[in-house]
Design a protein around this motif. Structure first.
Motif, mmCIF file in Angstrom:
data_model
loop_
_atom_site.group_PDB
_atom_site.id
_atom_site.type_symbol
_atom_site.label_atom_id
_atom_site.label_comp_id
_atom_site.label_asym_id
_atom_site.label_seq_id
_atom_site.Cartn_x
_atom_site.Cartn_y
_atom_site.Cartn_z
ATOM 1 N N ARG A 25 -7.096 9.564 2.872
ATOM 2 C CA ARG A 25 -6.046 9.930 1.913
ATOM 3 C C ARG A 25 -6.233 11.370 1.487
ATOM 4 O O ARG A 25 -7.341 11.771 1.135
ATOM 5 C CB ARG A 25 -6.070 9.008 0.694
ATOM 6 C CG ARG A 25 -4.905 9.302 -0.243
ATOM 7 C CD ARG A 25 -4.725 8.230 -1.294
ATOM 8 N NE ARG A 25 -4.183 6.991 -0.769
ATOM 9 C CZ ARG A 25 -2.906 6.801 -0.432
ATOM 10 N NH1 ARG A 25 -2.049 7.794 -0.517
ATOM 11 N NH2 ARG A 25 -2.493 5.641 0.002
ATOM 12 N N ARG A 32 -4.540 2.239 -1.752
ATOM 13 C CA ARG A 32 -3.857 1.959 -3.034
ATOM 14 C C ARG A 32 -3.216 0.565 -3.018
ATOM 15 O O ARG A 32 -2.065 0.385 -3.366
ATOM 16 C CB ARG A 32 -2.823 3.032 -3.358
ATOM 17 C CG ARG A 32 -3.467 4.414 -3.382
ATOM 18 C CD ARG A 32 -2.835 5.343 -4.385
ATOM 19 N NE ARG A 32 -3.642 6.558 -4.462
ATOM 20 C CZ ARG A 32 -3.167 7.799 -4.280
ATOM 21 N NH1 ARG A 32 -1.874 7.971 -4.070
ATOM 22 N NH2 ARG A 32 -3.965 8.833 -4.355
ATOM 23 N N PRO A 60 -3.096 -2.748 -4.859
ATOM 24 C CA PRO A 60 -3.473 -3.142 -6.222
ATOM 25 C C PRO A 60 -4.447 -4.322 -6.232
ATOM 26 O O PRO A 60 -4.210 -5.338 -5.568
ATOM 27 C CB PRO A 60 -2.147 -3.543 -6.869
ATOM 28 C CG PRO A 60 -1.090 -2.939 -6.010
ATOM 29 C CD PRO A 60 -1.656 -2.845 -4.633
ATOM 30 N N PHE A 103 0.869 -1.175 0.000
ATOM 31 C CA PHE A 103 0.000 0.000 0.000
ATOM 32 C C PHE A 103 0.904 1.222 0.000
ATOM 33 O O PHE A 103 2.113 1.101 0.198
ATOM 34 C CB PHE A 103 -0.921 0.002 1.223
ATOM 35 C CG PHE A 103 -0.197 0.181 2.530
ATOM 36 C CD1 PHE A 103 0.377 -0.900 3.171
ATOM 37 C CD2 PHE A 103 -0.071 1.438 3.112
ATOM 38 C CE1 PHE A 103 1.059 -0.745 4.376
ATOM 39 C CE2 PHE A 103 0.602 1.600 4.309
ATOM 40 C CZ PHE A 103 1.166 0.510 4.934
ATOM 41 N N GLU A 104 0.313 2.405 -0.221
ATOM 42 C CA GLU A 104 1.132 3.619 -0.257
ATOM 43 C C GLU A 104 0.937 4.412 1.013
ATOM 44 O O GLU A 104 -0.124 4.987 1.236
ATOM 45 C CB GLU A 104 0.741 4.472 -1.473
ATOM 46 C CG GLU A 104 1.311 3.929 -2.765
ATOM 47 C CD GLU A 104 0.892 4.769 -3.963
ATOM 48 O OE1 GLU A 104 0.612 5.977 -3.785
ATOM 49 O OE2 GLU A 104 0.827 4.210 -5.072
ATOM 50 N N SER A 139 -10.766 10.768 0.382
ATOM 51 C CA SER A 139 -11.374 9.450 0.382
ATOM 52 C C SER A 139 -11.078 8.762 1.709
ATOM 53 O O SER A 139 -9.992 8.879 2.271
ATOM 54 C CB SER A 139 -10.884 8.631 -0.809
ATOM 55 O OG SER A 139 -9.508 8.813 -0.990
ATOM 56 N N ASP A 175 -8.925 0.951 -2.487
ATOM 57 C CA ASP A 175 -8.753 2.198 -3.216
ATOM 58 C C ASP A 175 -7.960 3.211 -2.425
ATOM 59 O O ASP A 175 -6.985 3.790 -2.900
ATOM 60 C CB ASP A 175 -10.160 2.777 -3.468
ATOM 61 C CG ASP A 175 -10.395 2.963 -4.947
ATOM 62 O OD1 ASP A 175 -9.619 2.356 -5.712
ATOM 63 O OD2 ASP A 175 -11.334 3.707 -5.303
#
Lengths: 109, 898
Positions: free
Chosen positions: B727, B634, B636, B544-545, B586, B631
């Protein structure tokens, strides 16, 4: 005693403290007495050195007693003023008083 | 009197050495003991009684020592002046000789303050670096646990091949108790502490409650400071609910009122009677606000295989670990045979309680100490070099003293005394560095190190430092002392004598430089490998980011909010409000955030391949997530779909599931898992249709391997506690205040125990590798600078001793570059040999840090060559000044001097 015993100021104070404390005169209490009554803070090093010196002069004798539980099993050293000590102290005090005579105006009442 | 307290033992030992023997000294120690106890009971003074006692050691002891020494000296002086043999009644004149030597040493330091200062500082750095690690080790690991007879306490792991260190289930604990007699008692507590709401009196407060067996406290031999422990019947069905408070909660919420014992408090809106308060130092399991008995029934105590109990016990007197382990082997063998579906392949393994809590930290710190011990070695080699150089300049002095009749052994002793005094000075500097370093460490270290708050310099650290300082003397002092006194009187006393160094002495100094370069290379290697590992960890794909993510833990108090399904409406409303913020961030939520560790886990298997026994079952990590989770994080999505609002709408229906790649590898290697069914043992057997596959996420620390994980829609089982992720475009912390206000406005009873950026969280979880690489790199640089100085020193000396020769060569028409070549060649031979030796050492030593390396091998050729080149460049620059000096030799001056 063949020679005159001379007592310094701290030595005199300590002798008096020992006399005050009577049967309870041991290292710590003497230090406390000097502080409380005499308003004189004595470092432990000086305390024990002076006591040794007083004993060397023959003005006090010491007795080691009862390894007590609250002291890690170590003995206490009780001190008593000898007759010679008492005499030397009296001499020193009277010399003091003689010198003080007539100085009331300067020294305060 | 206060029993139980006693002055620091080391201080008493030192003091009794300083004071006169016999009653006269004992009396003084007794007096100090008395005052110490008074200070303990009255808690007077800002300084602790221990510190006070330490201060008395020099205050009382040193005057006596000085008196003893001066008296002996006086006696000696008197007896020397009289006729007849010298007889010292005290029987030792060694003491006064040493005293003389010390005074002489101090005088000679005055003559050469630069050398004294640098030697003390260099030794101090060496000593300080290892003392710092020792003080951490001492605090974190070596001190015993704070429980009575703590060596009798053992920890019970439930152990299988897949999970060697697991908790056990309550029925197992019951069987352990019945099947063994090696233990005085066996207690336990639930693995997961519970967050509960304490209401009444003041506003609601979230507290951490730990569920324990009634005998846990008596097993540890700790009694409450007020009130009583739990009674055996209080963990039985139908018992009145009772609680024991922590000292902290008692002070914070009840102002230390002793009447709270016997009163009823409100926990989760249920009345609970307080029966006791634990002492302030007691914090076990760590972070408890209060303790409750393990409730009987429910899933807690009935289901075998529900491994939610941590078990610890106290060995019966005289019973060894091996005997207890043998008994446990029998019992766990019986359990595994009786319940093959849950307990096959499973056994109980005993370790000491100390090992359980400090084993990992001990291993790390011991390895670190091994690496750091190279620094004092470099320091020793460096100072030995300095002393050898000085011995050369002092050879005239030494020769004069030999000539007037001093014995060589006497002179060696004199020089060794100087080394001792310097080492002592270095010890003091080292202690100061360890103290300062410890404070710095304490301020930036997170909870990675146990018992960190008590880190400091105590008697053990002082003794260790002193020991290291004295152990260094033979390393840096002996050689110079012997070499330095090995002078030919006739040569040394000639005018201009002592200009050239003897070949032998240069040889030794060369070896010392090689040693320094080799040790530095080893340190640089370790630092290079650790820094690369840390870099790899930082670059590690977390799945994840973390950038731009704000993380907050939000807990809806369950005395106000219904568990479900209504709570979902509250969450939906909450997310809608956040989504309406400027910039429309979000928002998503999960029951446990990444980087906290794998688990809780559930048994899962592929419907098409049911497991034949417990051994084949796979524990997979379970996560409940909101729709937007992948989402927002992040993460994937590799195939299929993420959750939608329609998933998990009713709690009766089995929801769809999303799995990670690790789970695919485990159950569906080389297959398309979409549409297949994952079976999940959750109260009852659930059949979950796999609708999506996502990339692996690091749920544990960033270096850990991904474990099988499956995701369920949070809507299916709405949670009261959620970890919310937001985010944003800018700095995530900008939203922190707004988030707090929004939650407070919605309901002031909702606490937010944690709010931080995900990057901050990542930094915390990378603390250990960061600490290791920073510390080792710092020390490697220090070692490198020291060896560069050492190299410079030897080459400078070389040039000085060859000035004459170089001058004549130049006068005879030699090319200046040939003289520089001479110096450079010499320097390079030293550096090259050092690097070769150091590489050998690194190859052996790198294995020790193998487990700390991530994405880089212990023999990494890139690190090897990079570090060697770096060291060579630094060494070359150290050669430069002496080389230039050789170039500047003026042949005319040289010949004039002739």
């Amino acid at each position: 005693m063949g020679k005159e015993t001379y007592l310094g100021e701290l030595e005199q104070m300590m002798l008096m403290a020992i006399l005050q404390l009577k049967a309870e005169a041991y290292g710590l209490n003497i230090q406390r007495e000097l502080k409380e009554r005499g308003d004189r803070q004595v470092s432990p090093g000086a305390l024990y050195a002076t006591l040794d010196r007083l004993e060397g002069k023959g003005v006090v004798t010491s007795r080691f007693a009862d390894p007590a539980p609250g002291r890690g099993g170590k003995p206490r050293r009780y001190l008593t003023v000898t007759p010679e000590g008492l005499e030397a102290l009296q001499k020193a005090r009277s010399a003091w008083h003689r010198l003080e005579e007539g100085l009331d105006g300067i020294m305060g009442a | 009197m206060t029993p139980g307290f006693s002055p620091p033992r080391l201080a008493v030992t030192i003091l009794s050495w300083l004071l006169p023997r016999g009653n006269r000294g004992e009396v003084i120690i007794g007096d100090l003991h008395e005052v110490y106890l008074e200070k303990c009971s009255s808690r007077e003074g800002i300084l602790g009684p221990d510190l006070w006692y330490w201060v008395q050691v020099p205050r009382v002891g040193i005057p006596f020592l000085i008196r003893r020494m001066t008296r002996r000296r006086l006696y000696r002086t008197l007896s020397e002046s009289s006729e007849g043999p010298v007889v010292d009644p005290t029987g030792d004149n060694l003491m006064s000789d040493i005293w003389n030597d010390v005074r002489f040493a101090i005088r000679s330091f005055h003559r050469n303050p630069g050398l004294t200062f640098s030697a003390t500082l260099i030794l101090g750095i060496g000593i300080g670096s290892i003392s710092l690690i020792f003080s951490i080790l001492n605090t974190a690991v070596l001190r015993p646990l704070p429980f009575e007879e703590s060596e009798e306490l053992v920890w019970v792991w439930g152990s299988s091949e897949r999970t060697p260190q697991n908790s056990v289930s309550f029925p197992d604990l019951v069987d352990f108790r019945e099947g063994t007699d090696a233990f005085e008692s066996l207690g336990g507590f639930l693995v997961f502490s519970q967050t509960q709401f304490l209401t009444g009196r003041d506003e609601a407060e979230q507290v951490r409650a730990n569920r324990v067996t009634a005998n846990l406290f008596s097993t540890l031999r700790v009694s409450p400071e007020v009130g009583r422990s739990f009674l055996p019947q209080e963990e039985e069905a139908g018992a009145e609910p009772v609680a024991i408070l922590s000292h902290g909660l008692w002070m914070r919420r009840f102002a230390g009122d002793p009447d709270v014992v016997g009163s009823v408090i409100s926990l989760e809106d249920q009345p609970v009677e307080v029966v006791g308060v634990m002492p302030a130092w007691f914090d076990f399991p760590a972070g408890s606000d209060l303790w409750l008995p393990i409730p009987p029934g429910e899933g807690y105590t009935q289901v075998r295989g529900n491994n939610n109990v941590s078990v610890l016990g106290r060995l019966r007197e005289g019973v060894s670990m091996e005997q207890a382990q043998a008994q446990m082997d029998v019992v766990s063998g019986n359990i595994a045979a009786a319940y093959p579906d849950v307990s096959a392949g499973w056994s109980a393994r005993l370790v000491t309680l100390h090992e359980r809590f400090f084993g990992d930290a001990r291993e790390m710190l011991l390895i670190l100490m091994g690496i750091v011990s190279l620094v004092p070695l470099v320091a020793c080699a460096n100072v030995a070099s300095l002393f050898l150089a000085r011995a050369a300049t002092r050879s005239t002095e030494i020769a004069s003293r030999l000539a007037v009749g001093a014995s060589r052994s006497r002179l060696v002793r004199q020089l060794l005394t100087e080394s001792f005094v310097i080492a002592l000075g270095g010890g003091v500097v080292g202690l100061a560095l360890a103290y300062g370093g410890g404070r710095a460490f304490r301020s930036f270290a997170p909870a990675a190190v146990p018992r960190l708050e008590t880190l400091g310099v105590d008697g053990a650290v002082m003794a260790f430092t002193l020991l290291v300082a004295f152990l260094m003397v033979p390393l840096f002092g002996v050689l110079p002392a012997f070499r330095g006194t090995d002078v030919r009187i006739s040569d040394a006393l000639k005018v201009g004598g002592g200009r050239g160094m003897s070949q032998r002495r240069t040889g030794v100094r060369n070896l010392l430089v090689v040693a320094q370069v080799a040790l530095s290379l080893m340190l640089l290697m370790a630092s290079g490998l650790l820094v690369r590992s840390y870099g790899n960890l930082l670059r590690q794909d977390l799945g994840f980011e973390p950038e731009g993510l704000l993380y907050a833990r939000v807990a809806l108090p369950n005395f106000k909010y219904e568990a479900f399904p209504e709570v979902q409406t509250d969450w939906d409303e909450f997310f809608r409000v956040l989504g309406d913020w400027p910039g429309a961030p979000s928002v998503a939520a999960v029951d446990r955030p990444p980087l906290t560790g794998y688990g809780p886990t559930n048994d899962v298997w592929a419907a098409e391949r049911p497991p034949s026994s417990a051994v084949d079952r796979v524990d997979a990590t379970r996560r409940f997530i909101s729709e937007g989770y992948f989402d927002v994080m992040r993460i994937p999505l590799l195939s299929g779909r993420a959750f939608q609002i329609t998933d998990g709408q009713t709690s009766e229906e089995d929801p769809p599931v999303v799995i990670n790649e690790a789970l695919v590898r485990e159950f569906f290697p080389g297959e398309d898992p979409l549409g297949k069914v994952l079976v999940f043992d959750y109260d009852i057997i659930r059949n979950l249709e796999i609708v999506g596959v996502v990339a692996d996420v690091k749920e544990g620390d960033p270096g850990s391997a991904a474990e099988p994980t499956f995701y369920l829609p949070a809507r299916w089982r709405p949670r009261l506690n959620l970890n919310v992720f937001i985010r944003t475009q800018g700095d995530p912390m900008d939203l922190a205040t707004a988030l707090r206000q929004a939650v407070q406005a919605a309901d002031p009873d909702i606490p937010i125990p944690t709010i931080q950026t995900m990057e901050g969280r990542l930094a915390t979880s990378l603390f250990q590798p960061r600490f290791r690489s920073v510390l080792v790199s710092l020390l490697a640089l220090v070692a490198m600078v020291l060896s560069a100085i050492g190299l410079y020193g030897i080459l400078a000396c070389f040039v000085r001793s060859r000035t004459h020769e170089i001058g004549i060569r130049l006068a005879l028409g030699a090319d200046p570059s040939s003289t520089t070549g001479l110096v450079m060649k010499r320097g390079m031979i030293l550096v090259g040999s050092g690097i070769l030796v150091g590489m050998g050492g690194s190859i052996v030593g790198a294995r020790a840090i193998q487990s700390w390396l991530f994405g880089v091998g212990a023999m990494d050729p890139l690190t090897f060559s990079g570090v060697s080149i770096f060291l060579t460049v630094v060494a070359l620059s150290a050669c430069l000044i002496p080389t230039l000096r050789a170039l500047r030799v003026d042949p005319v001056e040289v010949l004039k001097a002739e």
